[in-house]
Design an enzyme around this catalytic site. Sequence first.
Site, PDB file in Angstrom:
ATOM      1  N   ALA A  13      -9.641  50.297  17.279  1.00 32.32           N
ATOM      2  CA  ALA A  13      -8.234  50.732  17.879  1.00 32.32           C
ATOM      3  C   ALA A  13      -7.642  51.606  16.448  1.00 32.32           C
ATOM      4  O   ALA A  13      -6.827  52.905  17.181  1.00 32.32           O
ATOM      5  CB  ALA A  13      -7.843  49.689  17.956  1.00 32.32           C
ATOM      6  N   SER A  40     -21.687  53.121  20.533  1.00 36.22           N
ATOM      7  CA  SER A  40     -21.003  54.140  20.750  1.00 36.22           C
ATOM      8  C   SER A  40     -21.679  54.890  20.726  1.00 36.22           C
ATOM      9  O   SER A  40     -20.936  55.885  21.100  1.00 36.22           O
ATOM     10  CB  SER A  40     -19.404  53.103  20.386  1.00 36.22           C
ATOM     11  N   ARG A  99     -12.408  45.381  -0.569  1.00 37.98           N
ATOM     12  CA  ARG A  99     -10.622  45.772  -1.595  1.00 37.98           C
ATOM     13  C   ARG A  99     -11.087  45.069  -2.746  1.00 37.98           C
ATOM     14  O   ARG A  99      -9.807  45.142  -4.159  1.00 37.98           O
ATOM     15  CB  ARG A  99      -9.884  44.921  -0.877  1.00 37.98           C
ATOM     16  N   CYS A 128      -3.341  45.179   6.428  1.00 36.89           N
ATOM     17  CA  CYS A 128      -1.917  45.160   7.026  1.00 36.89           C
ATOM     18  C   CYS A 128      -1.310  44.489   7.215  1.00 36.89           C
ATOM     19  O   CYS A 128       0.294  44.714   6.472  1.00 36.89           O
ATOM     20  CB  CYS A 128      -2.126  45.207   8.741  1.00 36.89           C
ATOM     21  N   GLN A 155       1.992  38.064  13.367  1.00 36.79           N
ATOM     22  CA  GLN A 155       0.877  38.997  13.405  1.00 36.79           C
ATOM     23  C   GLN A 155       0.922  39.627  14.274  1.00 36.79           C
ATOM     24  O   GLN A 155       0.688  38.310  15.382  1.00 36.79           O
ATOM     25  CB  GLN A 155      -0.061  38.972  12.883  1.00 36.79           C
ATOM     26  N   SER A 158      -2.659  43.390  18.011  1.00 38.50           N
ATOM     27  CA  SER A 158      -3.104  44.666  17.686  1.00 38.50           C
ATOM     28  C   SER A 158      -4.281  44.687  16.789  1.00 38.50           C
ATOM     29  O   SER A 158      -4.975  45.286  15.967  1.00 38.50           O
ATOM     30  CB  SER A 158      -2.857  45.763  17.475  1.00 38.50           C
ATOM     31  N   GLY A 159      -3.897  43.243  15.584  1.00 36.47           N
ATOM     32  CA  GLY A 159      -4.554  43.182  14.262  1.00 36.47           C
ATOM     33  C   GLY A 159      -6.042  42.917  14.688  1.00 36.47           C
ATOM     34  O   GLY A 159      -6.496  42.988  13.909  1.00 36.47           O
ATOM     35  N   LYS A 212      -6.306  37.152   0.999  1.00 37.87           N
ATOM     36  CA  LYS A 212      -5.713  38.627   0.929  1.00 37.87           C
ATOM     37  C   LYS A 212      -4.606  39.051   0.482  1.00 37.87           C
ATOM     38  O   LYS A 212      -4.354  39.572  -0.071  1.00 37.87           O
ATOM     39  CB  LYS A 212      -6.356  39.410   2.805  1.00 37.87           C
ATOM     40  N   HIS A 241       3.082  43.463  13.112  1.00 38.37           N
ATOM     41  CA  HIS A 241       2.988  43.424  12.390  1.00 38.37           C
ATOM     42  C   HIS A 241       4.855  42.327  11.738  1.00 38.37           C
ATOM     43  O   HIS A 241       5.164  43.325  11.250  1.00 38.37           O
ATOM     44  CB  HIS A 241       2.032  42.809  11.040  1.00 38.37           C
ATOM     45  N   ASN A 314       1.338  47.801  12.545  1.00 42.55           N
ATOM     46  CA  ASN A 314       0.145  47.686  11.793  1.00 42.55           C
ATOM     47  C   ASN A 314      -1.185  48.486  11.698  1.00 42.55           C
ATOM     48  O   ASN A 314      -2.755  48.564  10.787  1.00 42.55           O
ATOM     49  CB  ASN A 314      -0.383  45.548  11.746  1.00 42.55           C
TER      50      ASN A 314
END
Lengths: 337, 337
Positions: A13, A40, A99, A128, A155, A158-159, A212, A241, A314
């Site tokens: 996505a 893929s 991160r 996000c 949220q 799509s997250g 996070k 979001h 997001n």
Amino acid sequence: MFETIAIVGATGAVGGIIRKLLQEREFPYKNIRFLASKRSAGTTIEFAGKSYTVEEMTPEAFQGIDLAIGSTPDPVAKEFVPWAKAAGCIVVDESGFWRMDPTVPLVIPEVNPEAAFTHQGLIASPNCSTTQMVQSLKPLHDAGRVRRVIVSTYQATSGAGVGGQRELVDASRAALDGADFTPETFSHSIAFNLIPQIGSHKHAGYTSEEMKMVFETRKILGDESIQVCPTCVRVPVSNCHSESILVETERKITVEEARELFAATPGLKVIDDVASGKYPMPKDCDGDDDTYIGRIREDLSCENGLAFWCVSDNLRKGAATNAVQIAELLVRNGAAV
Amino acid sequence: MFETIAIVGATGAVGGIIRKLLQEREFPYKNIRFLASKRSAGTTIEFAGKSYTVEEMTPEAFQGIDLAIGSTPDPVAKEFVPWAKAAGCIVVDESGFWRMDPTVPLVIPEVNPEAAFTHQGLIASPNCSTTQMVQSLKPLHDAGRVRRVIVSTYQATSGAGVGGQRELVDASRAALDGADFTPETFSHSIAFNLIPQIGSHKHAGYTSEEMKMVFETRKILGDESIQVCPTCVRVPVSNCHSESILVETERKITVEEARELFAATPGLKVIDDVASGKYPMPKDCDGDDDTYIGRIREDLSCENGLAFWCVSDNLRKGAATNAVQIAELLVRNGAAV
């Protein structure tokens, strides 16, 4: 300019939006390649009028790539980033895996661009839900020093990737038709429901998504004394979001000052007139690169508190846009090739 | 026992549930009557095996009624309550119109039952989003004194009545089919969207729904020093309101103590095991009279803070059940007839 760039996780996505953004923003490159998982690999991607075959992500695949923008699940990022670095490729990584590594800068270009230039081959892009919050905290922090943040998120599906969005549609249709539906992406039905858990249990009753927001906020703003109490909730919205944020600052910031600070900050837009029914909503922010702020008001419960509502796409600013902006930083700085 | 009871607003969403509850809970009465606006008067209601004709709400209609449970819009309650009182009828009113009148007790039977017995012919039932929050605050307030509450709501469309629930279905179906849809009940499309406004603009950027949560909480708990900062948001859920609540108490209450306090409080149920994916969700609380609490955890941002998630059926405990429970209090106390 980076001579050869690549998108890793090109078929996902966020990967799809990164492809769009590179064209929209005329990101400079000579060669572009598309990498993805074995599943893929071999499929065809149309990009800027040409056809490309998606390559399988292997250690060898990174040879000759100067810059890779990665959007993959954490376990995949754990694996591919060292391959890329070993091949001399700089990585901008969207995943959560790297991160909090102290050697990896975590960058929102409007907030801490300088951190990008300290990279050792890898720059991480934040979660996000963190990105849009920290974007809005930054001007308040500069003006009045943020001490404490209480945030409740709303949220979008799509997250959880393309599968999350598809499941919202399928589950909603089944619910409307009175048909049975077994969730796969989410642990409970998301149709006309709320799931107050994003990620796994992490620490003292808080989820990984919530932690996070605690740790990444401190790292990006460079202030370990900022206290954050998050509650992350999945809502039956396809994309964008939303966050209900209450922030306490050392120096009182009035509504008027906050509105001016937000409005003057690149990447933020203010829509704030509740009496006229004007505020940011997910349906209006879909496909937009800005983070929207509204419902700005003084906290009724604390002298130095400020409450507001924040909505952002997001998949774009929360992921693809931020990663591409980090890559642009590197290009502008001539830090490459 | 009240000899003759009536439901005012009998044909509405909450009126329908009050009818069900009176039967389920075997509420005692000799005669029952159903009142509604002119529009619904004349229609037939089946109740406990008999047919009843809905009567138009007029000053005269209240003659001979001993107890009326009202669930109507505020302007209707403003009109009918004086008519009922003049006819010697005691009113339990669900509307928002009379709640903050200092001569009117505002009652949640599990929280402040004693207030009911001070009535002067009228007892008000609180706003739905207030009721579930105050139910959960009460044991914490008794144990450690609540000083401050920060709450973000996730409110279902049923809060806007039958029309709100219908519009969620119609708007969602239209969105899935790619068809046009013009909202009527809500000011924006609620399909796969969030509307961060419930009610009209009231005070300093806060909406009427938000200010209800501030003022009603203080009145019910009898403590004007409690500070509340609410953000009320409409979500695409059919029924059951959810709330992300952070509470600061004078004395620290640990997670373990809070869990015990909640579990020991009538009307509250605890579902709290995020590691196993167990917490309250709207889809599981629909049709239930209890208020559910989960995600109980220590505030990461403040020593005496406690965060939790609270879900309740806003049509039942948030409206119909609470009103019927108030009526039951009066019956038990023999305060009537």
